[in-house]
Design a protein around this motif. Structure first.
Motif, short mmCIF file in Angstrom:
data_model
loop_
_atom_site.label_atom_id
_atom_site.label_comp_id
_atom_site.label_asym_id
_atom_site.label_seq_id
_atom_site.Cartn_x
_atom_site.Cartn_y
_atom_site.Cartn_z
N UNK A 74 0.80 -1.22 0.00
CA UNK A 74 0.00 0.00 0.00
C UNK A 74 0.84 1.28 0.00
N UNK A 75 2.15 1.17 0.08
CA UNK A 75 2.99 2.37 0.13
C UNK A 75 3.03 3.08 -1.23
N UNK A 76 3.43 4.33 -1.20
CA UNK A 76 3.68 5.09 -2.42
C UNK A 76 5.15 4.91 -2.76
N UNK A 77 5.42 4.43 -3.97
CA UNK A 77 6.79 4.18 -4.38
C UNK A 77 7.49 5.39 -4.96
N UNK A 78 6.71 6.33 -5.49
CA UNK A 78 7.29 7.55 -6.06
C UNK A 78 7.37 8.58 -4.93
N UNK A 79 8.58 8.80 -4.44
CA UNK A 79 8.76 9.66 -3.28
C UNK A 79 9.43 10.97 -3.69
N UNK A 80 8.83 12.06 -3.28
CA UNK A 80 9.43 13.38 -3.47
C UNK A 80 10.43 13.55 -2.32
N UNK A 81 11.68 13.85 -2.67
CA UNK A 81 12.72 13.95 -1.64
C UNK A 81 13.45 15.28 -1.76
N UNK A 82 14.18 15.62 -0.73
CA UNK A 82 15.09 16.75 -0.80
C UNK A 82 16.37 16.36 -0.07
N UNK A 83 17.36 17.20 -0.15
CA UNK A 83 18.68 16.95 0.44
C UNK A 83 18.91 17.91 1.61
N UNK A 84 19.77 17.52 2.55
CA UNK A 84 20.00 18.38 3.71
C UNK A 84 20.48 19.79 3.36
N UNK A 85 21.27 19.92 2.30
CA UNK A 85 21.81 21.23 1.94
C UNK A 85 20.92 22.02 0.99
N UNK A 86 19.75 21.49 0.65
CA UNK A 86 18.82 22.23 -0.19
C UNK A 86 18.32 23.47 0.57
N UNK A 87 18.03 24.50 -0.19
CA UNK A 87 17.43 25.69 0.41
C UNK A 87 16.01 25.35 0.88
N UNK A 88 15.63 25.89 2.00
CA UNK A 88 14.30 25.63 2.55
C UNK A 88 13.21 26.04 1.57
N UNK A 89 13.43 27.11 0.85
CA UNK A 89 12.43 27.58 -0.11
C UNK A 89 12.20 26.54 -1.22
N UNK A 90 13.24 25.74 -1.55
CA UNK A 90 13.07 24.68 -2.54
C UNK A 90 12.15 23.58 -2.01
N UNK A 91 12.28 23.27 -0.72
CA UNK A 91 11.38 22.28 -0.11
C UNK A 91 9.95 22.81 -0.10
N UNK A 92 9.80 24.08 0.18
CA UNK A 92 8.47 24.71 0.15
C UNK A 92 7.86 24.57 -1.23
N UNK A 93 8.65 24.85 -2.25
CA UNK A 93 8.16 24.75 -3.64
C UNK A 93 7.73 23.32 -3.95
N UNK A 94 8.52 22.33 -3.53
CA UNK A 94 8.16 20.93 -3.76
C UNK A 94 6.84 20.57 -3.08
N UNK A 95 6.66 21.05 -1.87
CA UNK A 95 5.41 20.78 -1.16
C UNK A 95 4.23 21.41 -1.88
N UNK A 96 4.40 22.65 -2.31
CA UNK A 96 3.31 23.33 -3.00
C UNK A 96 2.99 22.66 -4.33
N UNK A 97 4.02 22.33 -5.11
CA UNK A 97 3.80 21.72 -6.43
C UNK A 97 3.18 20.34 -6.35
N UNK A 98 3.53 19.59 -5.29
CA UNK A 98 3.06 18.21 -5.17
C UNK A 98 1.93 18.05 -4.15
N UNK A 99 1.52 19.15 -3.53
CA UNK A 99 0.44 19.12 -2.55
C UNK A 99 0.68 18.07 -1.48
N UNK A 100 1.88 18.15 -0.89
CA UNK A 100 2.26 17.22 0.19
C UNK A 100 2.68 18.02 1.42
N UNK A 101 2.67 17.35 2.55
CA UNK A 101 2.97 18.01 3.82
C UNK A 101 4.30 17.61 4.43
#
Length: 142
Positions: A74-101
């Motif tokens: 039942x898991x989702x295999x396609x995972x949106x990920x980020x890296x520790x050194x990514x800018x926080x704003x990039x993580x925000x953008x990923x959340x907004x684009x993919x509607x994830x929390x």
């Protein structure tokens, strides 16, 4: 600000062959609705993510036994990920684009090192919580 500055380090995770019941118990203990799925106890590479919604709709609503159904079913295999050194704003953008929390944070080799949530970001005052993680409004019958 970098993701590593606000992420939860070394999050709890589960394995693909773990029972759905075990995943649900982890969620209950950590008071979260999502758990990253890693390849094995020794290989902490993220291979999926399982949410409380996955457990409910993929197992419970189908009348399956949560003690025998596995996370990989039942898991989702396609995972949106980020890296520790990514800018926080990039993580925000990923959340907004993919509607994830929540987004697992991984090293270059895919090894899980953390997780970042909408709540973490909201506390850092980087995003309007109304923009990320929204789900369509639904009407329910009583």
């Amino acid at each position: 600000m970098k993701v590593q500055e606000i992420m939860t380090k070394d999050p709890d995770c589960c394995l693909p062959n773990d029972s759905v019941q075990k995943a649900a118990k982890i969620m209950k203990i950590i008071d979260a609705g999502v758990v990253p799925v890693v390849a094995s106890g020794l290989d902490q590479k993220v291979i999926g993510i399982v949410t409380d919604r996955d457990l409910c709709l993929g197992v419970i609503a189908e009348g399956r036994d949560p003690t025998t159904a596995t996370v990989k079913e039942c898991m989702t295999g396609k995972v949106i990920i980020c890296r520790p050194n990514d800018e926080l704003q990039d993580a925000v953008r990923l959340m907004e684009e993919n509607q994830i929390r929540r987004i697992p944070v991984v090293e270059d080799d895919g090894t899980l090192v953390g997780i970042i949530s909408l709540a973490d970001i909201a506390q850092a005052k980087m995003v309007d919580p109304a923009k990320a993680g929204n789900t369509p409004k639904r009407r329910f019958r009583a």
